[in-house]
Structure formats: structure tokens, C-alpha cells
Design a protein around this motif. Structure first.
Motif, PDB file in Angstrom:
ATOM      1  N   PRO A 171       2.757   4.650 -10.715  1.00 32.06           N
ATOM      2  CA  PRO A 171       1.430   4.276 -10.003  1.00 32.06           C
ATOM      3  C   PRO A 171       1.948   3.546  -8.873  1.00 32.06           C
ATOM      4  O   PRO A 171       1.147   3.337  -8.024  1.00 32.06           O
ATOM      5  CB  PRO A 171       0.552   3.738 -10.994  1.00 32.06           C
ATOM      6  CG  PRO A 171       0.943   4.544 -12.125  1.00 32.06           C
ATOM      7  CD  PRO A 171       2.408   4.738 -12.355  1.00 32.06           C
ATOM      8  N   ALA A 202       2.713   5.317  -5.880  1.00 31.32           N
ATOM      9  CA  ALA A 202       1.750   6.009  -5.336  1.00 31.32           C
ATOM     10  C   ALA A 202       0.976   4.912  -4.547  1.00 31.32           C
ATOM     11  O   ALA A 202       0.476   5.441  -3.382  1.00 31.32           O
ATOM     12  CB  ALA A 202       0.699   6.384  -6.517  1.00 31.32           C
ATOM     13  N   GLU A 257      -9.747   4.914  -4.683  1.00 35.28           N
ATOM     14  CA  GLU A 257      -8.281   4.533  -4.081  1.00 35.28           C
ATOM     15  C   GLU A 257      -8.187   3.118  -4.179  1.00 35.28           C
ATOM     16  O   GLU A 257      -7.061   2.482  -4.143  1.00 35.28           O
ATOM     17  CB  GLU A 257      -8.360   5.188  -2.804  1.00 35.28           C
ATOM     18  CG  GLU A 257      -8.130   6.625  -2.816  1.00 35.28           C
ATOM     19  CD  GLU A 257      -8.395   7.213  -1.725  1.00 35.28           C
ATOM     20  OE1 GLU A 257      -8.067   8.538  -1.546  1.00 35.28           O
ATOM     21  OE2 GLU A 257      -8.890   6.776  -0.703  1.00 35.28           O
ATOM     22  N   ARG A 307       2.728   4.621  -1.326  1.00 36.49           N
ATOM     23  CA  ARG A 307       2.330   5.883  -0.455  1.00 36.49           C
ATOM     24  C   ARG A 307       0.782   5.706   0.160  1.00 36.49           C
ATOM     25  O   ARG A 307       0.705   6.103   1.269  1.00 36.49           O
ATOM     26  CB  ARG A 307       2.359   6.937  -1.166  1.00 36.49           C
ATOM     27  CG  ARG A 307       3.832   7.709  -1.506  1.00 36.49           C
ATOM     28  CD  ARG A 307       3.530   9.167  -2.012  1.00 36.49           C
ATOM     29  NE  ARG A 307       5.037   9.368  -2.627  1.00 36.49           N
ATOM     30  CZ  ARG A 307       5.175  10.678  -3.099  1.00 36.49           C
ATOM     31  NH1 ARG A 307       4.154  11.260  -3.678  1.00 36.49           N
ATOM     32  NH2 ARG A 307       6.475  10.702  -3.692  1.00 36.49           N
ATOM     33  N   LEU A 308      -0.055   5.269  -0.353  1.00 34.43           N
ATOM     34  CA  LEU A 308      -1.455   5.113   0.015  1.00 34.43           C
ATOM     35  C   LEU A 308      -1.704   3.853   0.699  1.00 34.43           C
ATOM     36  O   LEU A 308      -2.803   4.019   1.648  1.00 34.43           O
ATOM     37  CB  LEU A 308      -2.357   5.085  -1.432  1.00 34.43           C
ATOM     38  CG  LEU A 308      -3.015   6.156  -2.011  1.00 34.43           C
ATOM     39  CD1 LEU A 308      -3.894   5.912  -3.070  1.00 34.43           C
ATOM     40  CD2 LEU A 308      -3.645   7.345  -1.287  1.00 34.43           C
ATOM     41  N   ASP A 317      -4.176   9.091  -7.469  1.00 37.29           N
ATOM     42  CA  ASP A 317      -4.111   9.256  -6.087  1.00 37.29           C
ATOM     43  C   ASP A 317      -2.790   8.745  -5.466  1.00 37.29           C
ATOM     44  O   ASP A 317      -2.241   7.765  -5.847  1.00 37.29           O
ATOM     45  CB  ASP A 317      -5.474   8.169  -5.526  1.00 37.29           C
ATOM     46  CG  ASP A 317      -6.831   8.582  -5.697  1.00 37.29           C
ATOM     47  OD1 ASP A 317      -7.257   9.465  -4.997  1.00 37.29           O
ATOM     48  OD2 ASP A 317      -7.400   8.363  -7.068  1.00 37.29           O
ATOM     49  N   GLY A 318      -2.297   9.551  -4.418  1.00 41.00           N
ATOM     50  CA  GLY A 318      -1.257   9.125  -3.774  1.00 41.00           C
ATOM     51  C   GLY A 318      -0.306   9.950  -4.601  1.00 41.00           C
ATOM     52  O   GLY A 318       1.127   9.775  -3.914  1.00 41.00           O
ATOM     53  N   ALA A 319      -0.355  10.946  -5.600  1.00 42.27           N
ATOM     54  CA  ALA A 319       0.622  11.737  -5.901  1.00 42.27           C
ATOM     55  C   ALA A 319       1.117  12.839  -5.273  1.00 42.27           C
ATOM     56  O   ALA A 319       2.217  13.538  -5.499  1.00 42.27           O
ATOM     57  CB  ALA A 319       0.126  12.315  -7.548  1.00 42.27           C
ATOM     58  N   GLY A 320       0.422  13.166  -4.289  1.00 44.53           N
ATOM     59  CA  GLY A 320       0.922  14.245  -3.162  1.00 44.53           C
ATOM     60  C   GLY A 320       0.501  15.502  -3.370  1.00 44.53           C
ATOM     61  O   GLY A 320       1.344  16.483  -3.238  1.00 44.53           O
ATOM     62  N   GLN A 360       8.006  12.531  -7.885  1.00 48.80           N
ATOM     63  CA  GLN A 360       8.784  11.626  -7.182  1.00 48.80           C
ATOM     64  C   GLN A 360       9.688  12.277  -6.285  1.00 48.80           C
ATOM     65  O   GLN A 360      10.153  11.609  -5.265  1.00 48.80           O
ATOM     66  CB  GLN A 360       9.444  10.532  -8.267  1.00 48.80           C
ATOM     67  CG  GLN A 360       9.691   9.421  -7.500  1.00 48.80           C
ATOM     68  CD  GLN A 360      10.119   8.360  -8.734  1.00 48.80           C
ATOM     69  OE1 GLN A 360       9.698   8.460  -9.714  1.00 48.80           O
ATOM     70  NE2 GLN A 360      11.183   7.382  -8.278  1.00 48.80           N
ATOM     71  N   LEU A 372       3.406  10.598 -10.954  1.00 51.41           N
ATOM     72  CA  LEU A 372       4.104   9.755 -10.057  1.00 51.41           C
ATOM     73  C   LEU A 372       3.944   8.705 -10.616  1.00 51.41           C
ATOM     74  O   LEU A 372       2.687   8.237 -10.967  1.00 51.41           O
ATOM     75  CB  LEU A 372       3.547   9.844  -8.848  1.00 51.41           C
ATOM     76  CG  LEU A 372       4.295   8.949  -7.643  1.00 51.41           C
ATOM     77  CD1 LEU A 372       5.881   9.522  -7.529  1.00 51.41           C
ATOM     78  CD2 LEU A 372       3.690   9.293  -6.405  1.00 51.41           C
TER      79      LEU A 372
END
Ligand code: TYD
Length: 216
Positions: free
Chosen positions: A143, A146, A160, A149-150, A14-17, A191, A141
Motif C-alpha cells: 500500500p 501504491a 483513493e 504511484r497515486l 487503488d494504484g496497484a496498476g 511490484q 502491491l
């Protein structure tokens, strides 16, 4: 049903985009004349979307979680994915079975041998072959990045809201799946800038026989 479509899955913590890049790849493939179907897991059918709501928000034991993931996947394969591949379409799927091995297996510590049995049950086609994506784009990415970002982006769901250590195990799970089937995977260094990541996605696709860019 004969299958001549192309099945591509998108994976990562989660958050890797990955989401933006799914849309960009869909647009590029449509511009090349492919018929593209966008879908996701858990979910992708009315039944599996109901299971998704339970999976993302209800506490349950790990076996129950794994069974519901695969139950939804079975419906998704039968109702959506196999028919689309049979029509020769490109199926872009936001997560598939590698996520179950990474999250339920490595993240939660659920028995990998049981997951492999469920994978065989659910993904064996009537012709007796194991359905897997033709290409899996793994957005890799760190963690910790990530998690940054989240943070604050939205109300986190059950997965999440897990600690960074959980996502370190999930990332290790993706690495293990890639090591077990390297030809299917492309590891995307997630990244970089949006443009750099998009270029990495396209570069991974360019090596495949179905990519039509610049073809006469
Ligand atoms: P995700 O693609 O992140 O949806 P969104 O971007 O809308 O939040 O997927 C939802 C979550 O489900 C994600 O945290 C990973 C988890 N998941 C599993 O734990 N196992 C699975 O087999 C799948 C497909 C997803």
C-alpha cells in the motif's frame, strides 16, 4: 440460461496498476479467437454507472454503501454479465464482489456476514448456483508503494483519498478472500516492471483450460 463463457475479475488496491493489464489480456484473448467483453464495477450499466457516481463522491453510511454496491451488481449481472456468459463470451470485469469484501468489509469494518447474505441474494443464478468469477487476478502491491504511484496522478475520489492504513486493511481483505477460495484466485506480484506483471498475468491464464495460445 446455460453459461459456457468465462468470467474473469481484476482486483487490487487503488494504484496497484490493473487497468493496463486488463487491456493487454483482452487483446491476447481476442487474438486467440475469443469474443471479449470489458466491463467494470461499480458500474457497467446505465443504472449502475449512476450509482457509481454516487458511491465514489457522496458520503453515506456503510450499510447504504454496501447496498448500493450490490444493487449496481445485480443490474450489471442481469443486464450484461449473465447474457454475455450465456453467449459464450469472455467477460473481463474491473473489480467485482471481492472488492466489496475488501473495501466495505475489511476497509470500512462493515459486517462480513451481512455482505455474505447480500452476495447470496444478488449472485444466485436461476439454476441456484452462486455466480463467481472463474478466475480472479489479484494485483497485490504494498500500500505504501501504491500511495506513491497515486500521489498527484489525479483528483482522488472518496476511496483513493483514504489513508495508507485503510489500504492495508483492504489488502488483508483480499488475502482473506483468496484464502477462502484459493482455486479461483491468482495472486499477481504487482511490484515488478510492466512486462514482468504482464507475464505473471499470462502465466496465471496459461494454467486454465480456455487459454488457446500455441494450440493447434
Ligand atoms: P476503480 O476500479 O479503482 O476505478 P478507477 O480506476 O476508475 O478509479 O474502482 C473505483 C473504487 O470503488 C475503488 O476505489 C474501489 C471502490 N470499490 C468499493 O469500495 N467496493 C466495491 O465493491 C467496488 C466494486 C469498488
Amino acid at each position: 440460461m446455460p453459461s459456457n463463457g468465462i468470467f474473469i475479475s481484476f482486483e487490487g488496491i487503488d494504484g496497484a496498476g490493473k487497468s493496463t493489464h486488463i487491456d493487454a489480456l483482452a487483446a491476447a484473448l481476442r487474438a486467440q479467437g475469443h469474443s471479449v467483453l470489458l466491463t467494470r464495477e461499480p458500474g457497467g450499466t446505465p443504472l449502475a454507472e449512476q450509482l457509481r457516481a454516487l458511491l465514489l463522491h457522496e458520503a453515506m453510511d456503510p450499510l447504504c454503501e454496501a447496498l448500493l454496491m450490490f444493487a449496481g451488481r445485480r443490474d450489471h449481472l442481469q443486464q450484461i454479465i449473465e447474457p454475455a456468459l450465456g453467449r459464450g463470451e469472455v467477460v473481463l470485469c474491473d473489480r467485482f464482489t471481492d472488492a466489496t469484501f475488501a473495501y466495505q468489509g475489511h476497509g470500512r469494518g462493515f459486517d462480513l456476514a451481512t455482505l455474505r447474505t447480500l452476495e447470496q441474494w444478488v449472485q444466485t443464478t436461476p439454476e441456484g448456483r452462486l455466480r463467481q468469477p472463474d478466475l480472479t487476478l489479484w494485483f497485490d502491491l504494498d500500500p505504501a508503494i501504491a500511495a506513491e504511484r497515486l500521489a498527484g496522478a489525479r483528483v482522488p475520489d472518496k476511496f483513493e483519498s483514504q489513508p495508507v492504513d485503510f489500504f492495508r486493511r483492504v489488502a488483508a481483505g483480499y488475502a482473506a478472500r483468496m484464502a477462502g477460495d484459493p482455486a479461483r484466485f491468482a495472486r499477481i506480484e504487482a511490484q515488478g516492471t510492466l512486462e514482468a506483471v504482464r507475464e505473471a498475468v499470462f502465466a496465471a491464464c496459461r494454467t486454465r483450460p480456455w487459454w488457446r495460445e500455441g494450440r493447434a
